[in-house]
Design an enzyme around this catalytic site. Structure first.
Site, short mmCIF file in Angstrom:
data_model
loop_
_atom_site.label_atom_id
_atom_site.label_comp_id
_atom_site.label_asym_id
_atom_site.label_seq_id
_atom_site.Cartn_x
_atom_site.Cartn_y
_atom_site.Cartn_z
N HIS A 203 0.80 -1.23 0.00
CA HIS A 203 0.00 0.00 0.00
C HIS A 203 0.83 1.28 0.00
O HIS A 203 0.28 2.37 -0.09
CB HIS A 203 -0.96 0.04 1.20
CG HIS A 203 -0.26 0.33 2.49
ND1 HIS A 203 0.45 -0.61 3.17
CD2 HIS A 203 -0.16 1.48 3.21
CE1 HIS A 203 0.96 -0.08 4.27
NE2 HIS A 203 0.61 1.19 4.32
C1 UD1 Z 1 -2.14 5.42 6.09
C2 UD1 Z 1 -0.82 5.84 6.75
C3 UD1 Z 1 0.19 4.72 6.61
C4 UD1 Z 1 -0.34 3.40 7.09
C5 UD1 Z 1 -1.64 3.10 6.35
C6 UD1 Z 1 -2.27 1.79 6.72
C7 UD1 Z 1 -0.34 8.24 6.67
C8 UD1 Z 1 0.53 9.26 6.06
N1 UD1 Z 1 -0.27 7.02 6.11
O1 UD1 Z 1 -1.92 5.29 4.71
O2 UD1 Z 1 1.34 5.05 7.36
O3 UD1 Z 1 0.60 2.39 6.87
O4 UD1 Z 1 -2.55 4.17 6.65
O5 UD1 Z 1 -3.42 1.62 5.97
O6 UD1 Z 1 -1.05 8.55 7.59
N2 UD1 Z 1 -9.44 4.64 2.15
C9 UD1 Z 1 -10.64 3.98 2.16
N3 UD1 Z 1 -11.17 3.64 3.36
C10 UD1 Z 1 -10.57 3.93 4.54
C11 UD1 Z 1 -9.35 4.63 4.52
C12 UD1 Z 1 -8.78 4.95 3.33
O7 UD1 Z 1 -11.21 3.69 1.11
O8 UD1 Z 1 -11.12 3.59 5.61
C13 UD1 Z 1 -8.82 4.99 0.84
C14 UD1 Z 1 -9.13 6.37 0.39
O9 UD1 Z 1 -9.26 6.35 -0.99
C15 UD1 Z 1 -7.89 7.15 0.75
C16 UD1 Z 1 -6.81 6.09 0.58
O10 UD1 Z 1 -7.42 4.87 0.97
O11 UD1 Z 1 -7.71 8.27 -0.03
C17 UD1 Z 1 -5.58 6.33 1.41
O12 UD1 Z 1 -5.92 6.52 2.79
P1 UD1 Z 1 -4.99 7.45 3.73
O13 UD1 Z 1 -5.50 7.46 5.12
O14 UD1 Z 1 -4.79 8.77 3.07
O15 UD1 Z 1 -3.58 6.74 3.67
P2 UD1 Z 1 -3.15 5.20 3.68
O16 UD1 Z 1 -2.58 4.88 2.35
O17 UD1 Z 1 -4.21 4.31 4.23
#
Ligand code: UD1
Length: 367
Positions: A203
């Protein structure tokens, strides 16, 4: 009066906050829990509260997704009034996600003490958003708890007074110890009894945001899948990018799963022949489980998993991944030992320290 306001926001925070909340309660400290809502899908959030027995949050900011700036700013805006009304003696943040730095920054500027659990880890790669979160959170923390001894040298190099740092071990491994017997058998999660299988998680933006890198990683995973079935619990960011880049056909033949819960993931890792990952936490969990781990990154902020554990850094290069995979298949891969204080007692060490530390620091900090 609330002594500690604990913060969790994203999936990797939940297994760290669970034992801390339990240990604070056991020690008689008055704690509240705040969920920022950085992760919000049931599979990325609520399921972990249920699996790990985390009390429902006292406060929920419901920030959701956004760019780093939007997400961080939204947490800050919504956290400030809660901090103002709760007036804790200190806040406690874990890990390195955007919610960690956002809440730490608000608290530090309001003169509320900041406690950081999992301090001092460094990849020395500022291209990683988490590295920026780690460095900045540590700079504004009053009390820093570390998971491995190398963290202290990193902190001292950045000018942090060692008197503020305490090596307590790994709270995430507390959670692993507590739940290993309850882990869901892999056969149930996979829907089949497989003689052997590998698990892949992917991821990190550096691996999944660039179409060529993602395509090349999926190709080499496809090759591995021809000798050992590969199961992939797919992160929403990765799933979205695979669709956006038109790479869905590369998943054919792989055992693609939705994001799995904690107990399913624990069972999948425990029984796997090997794990391939770009996660931070999984490097540590595989070391604790003694399962070979190939880390698809150029660096790690968790060097003890290499020095003492079962982890091998292979990066995204297909040739290096192929070679390390072949080594696991022919020689069984790396064996390791359990690092010091990864013993299931880290959260209790934190709680005991806080029991003495908090009363000695009544009132708002005068900078
Ligand atoms: C975040 C953390 C990362 C951690 C990861 C675990 C930061 C900078 N990064 O990254 O360190 O390893 O979480 O997952 O804080 N989304 C969903 N549902 C959710 C959450 C996210 O669909 O419940 C999708 C959305 O499209 C979102 C994308 O995932 O834009 C990324 O989510 P985000 O919280 O921005 O970062 P992660 O890649 O999950």
């Amino acid at each position: 009066m609330t002594q500690v306001l604990c913060v969790a926001g994203a999936r990797p925070n939940f297994m760290k906050i669970a034992p801390v909340m339990a240990a604070l309660a056991e020690t008689g400290l008055d704690a509240q829990l705040l969920h920022t809502g950085q992760h919000y899908d049931a599979a990325m959030s609520d399921g972990f509260f249920a699996d790990l027995g985390i009390p429902p949050p006292d406060h929920h900011l419901e920030v959701g997704s956004g760019s780093h700036a939007v997400q961080t700013a939204e947490v800050m805006k919504r956290f400030e009034p809660v901090l103002e009304s709760v007036q804790p003696q200190a806040i406690l943040v874990v890990g390195d996600v955007n919610s960690t730095i956002a809440c730490a920054l608000v608290a530090a500027k309001r003169g509320v003490r900041v406690i950081h659990v999992e301090a001092g880890l460094r990849s020395y790669d500022r291209g990683m958003p988490e590295e920026i979160n780690r460095v900045l959170t540590d700079q504004i923390s009053d009390l820093l708890f570390t998971t491995e001894k190398s963290a202290l040298a990193n902190l001292v190099r950045e000018g942090i007074d060692p008197a503020r740092v305490e090596f307590v071990g790994n709270v995430m491994i507390d959670t692993l110890h507590r739940n290993l017997e309850r882990a869901t058998p892999a056969s149930r999660t996979l829907g089949a009894e497989l003689a052997q299988y590998a698990v892949l998680t992917l991821h990190r933006p550096s691996n999944v945001d660039d179409p060529d890198t993602l395509a090349s990683l999926l190709d080499v995973v496809g090759e591995i899948n021809r000798s050992v079935p590969v199961a992939i619990p797919l992160h929403p960011r990765t799933r979205g990018n695979i669709e956006k880049f038109g790479l869905s056909a590369k998943l054919d033949g792989l055992r693609v799963l939705p994001p799995v819960g904690y107990l399913e993931m624990l069972g999948l890792m425990r029984d796997a022949k090997l794990v391939l990952t770009d996660s931070g936490g999984i490097q540590e969990e595989t070391t604790a489980l003694g399962v070979p781990c190939l880390t698809l990154r150029e660096n790690t902020e968790r060097p003890i998993t290499i020095d003492e554990g079962t982890n091998t850094l292979v990066g995204p290069d297909p040739a290096a991944i192929r070679a390390a995979f072949a080594d696991v298949m022919t020689n069984g891969g790396k064996t390791g030992r359990i690092p010091e204080f990864w013993d299931g007692r880290a959260a209790m060490r934190i709680a005991h320290t806080l029991k003495a530390w908090l009363p000695a620091r009544k009132g708002v900090r005068v900078a």
